[in-house]
Design a protein around this motif. Structure first.
Motif, PDB file in Angstrom:
ATOM      1  N   THR A  59       3.878  -3.765  -4.937  1.00 23.03           N
ATOM      2  CA  THR A  59       4.562  -5.046  -5.161  1.00 23.03           C
ATOM      3  C   THR A  59       5.354  -5.464  -3.925  1.00 23.03           C
ATOM      4  O   THR A  59       5.304  -6.629  -3.495  1.00 23.03           O
ATOM      5  N   MET A  60       6.089  -4.521  -3.348  1.00 24.21           N
ATOM      6  CA  MET A  60       6.887  -4.836  -2.163  1.00 24.21           C
ATOM      7  C   MET A  60       5.998  -5.206  -0.981  1.00 24.21           C
ATOM      8  O   MET A  60       6.351  -6.083  -0.179  1.00 24.21           O
ATOM      9  N   THR A  97      10.442  -1.192   2.256  1.00 29.23           N
ATOM     10  CA  THR A  97       9.145  -0.630   1.870  1.00 29.23           C
ATOM     11  C   THR A  97       8.980   0.798   2.382  1.00 29.23           C
ATOM     12  O   THR A  97       8.403   1.653   1.697  1.00 29.23           O
ATOM     13  N   SER A 131       6.176  -8.744   0.885  1.00 31.89           N
ATOM     14  CA  SER A 131       6.449  -8.756   2.324  1.00 31.89           C
ATOM     15  C   SER A 131       5.407  -9.553   3.094  1.00 31.89           C
ATOM     16  O   SER A 131       5.654  -9.987   4.219  1.00 31.89           O
ATOM     17  N   THR A 167      12.168  -6.124   5.337  1.00 35.75           N
ATOM     18  CA  THR A 167      11.237  -5.611   4.326  1.00 35.75           C
ATOM     19  C   THR A 167      10.484  -4.376   4.817  1.00 35.75           C
ATOM     20  O   THR A 167       9.996  -3.588   4.002  1.00 35.75           O
TER      21      THR A 167
END
Length: 248
Positions: free
Chosen positions: A23-24, A191, A28, A187
């Motif tokens: 998801t991240m 992450t 990003s 990000t």
């Protein structure tokens, strides 16, 4: 081997961490670009005065050149105390697995470096910014040190709490320094820490799945054989974490 693989793949926390990592990564790739650009373009006060200091000191705290020696000292000491290869195996598997995951994502996604001003993936500049290896190191390597200390009861509870606070402090410090120095997008760091957390959870699950005594019987001082499945006759503790008498 299939039971171990299934045990890791079915772990609920590992599944949540993997979904969070995916998801991240998707966020990003586009939706979080405004946040990345906002932080990347923010003013950098005292740039000339503290830049060199930040590069030489705080930025190295979560580097592999610092974190891996700390882990190595921990696993070797615990292996010696407990006459078991398990700490060494867990440390090696964790670091190699995390490095493989992060390196694969870096090469596959090829995110532009923050100095380009473009946080896009698959950039023409051939960057490898995403995810942050330092962020993953802060969680996986130092987290693994803390996990092994807890597993083998190597420190009192109040010391464990302080070490946990130190790990949180290292992660926050690394994030602030890396974004200030334009080494990573925001990000990238988030992450990277998620990737480190996933790797740490897999190592913890692997430790729970390895049969007790399997790594102790390889220890040469107990007369066991690396190739034999029979534990040494003098070994009755296995790898349950019970502290043995230290050799003078």
């Amino acid at each position: 081997m299939s039971e171990i693989a299934w045990g890791i793949a079915s772990d609920k926390i590992a599944i949540v961490m993997a979904v969070l990592l995916i998801t991240m990564t998707m966020l990003s790739a586009g939706p979080l670009h405004p946040i990345d650009n906002l932080i990347n373009n923010a003013p950098r006060p005292y740039w000339d005065e503290i830049r060199t200091f930040l590069i030489l000191w705080p930025d190295t705290v979560a580097s592999r050149f610092v974190a891996i020696p700390v882990l190595a000292v921990t696993v070797l000491q615990l292996a010696y105390w407990h006459r078991s290869w398990r700490p060494i195996i867990l440390g090696g598997v964790g670091v190699v697995g995390m490095m493989g995951l992060v390196a694969s994502m870096k090469l596959l996604l090829a995110r532009n470096h923050p100095r380009t001003g473009d946080p896009a993936f698959f950039g023409d500049a051939g960057g490898v910014s995403f995810p942050s290896g330092h962020g993953a190191n802060a969680i996986l390597i130092y987290g693994l040190v803390l996990f092994l200390i807890i597993r083998y009861n190597a420190a009192r509870p109040h010391i464990v709490r302080r070490l946990a606070y130190c790990i949180v402090g290292i992660a926050i410090l690394q994030s602030l320094v890396s974004t200030y120095l334009h080494f990573h997008w925001f990000t990238d760091l988030v992450t990277g820490m998620i990737a480190g957390g996933l790797s740490l959870r897999i190592v913890m699950r692997l430790d729970a799945l390895i049969p007790s005594g399997r790594t102790t019987m390889w220890w040469p001082w107990y007369g066991g054989s690396f190739w034999s499945s029979d534990p040494p006759a003098s070994d009755s503790d296995g790898d349950d974490g019970t502290a043995r008498a230290k050799v003078a």
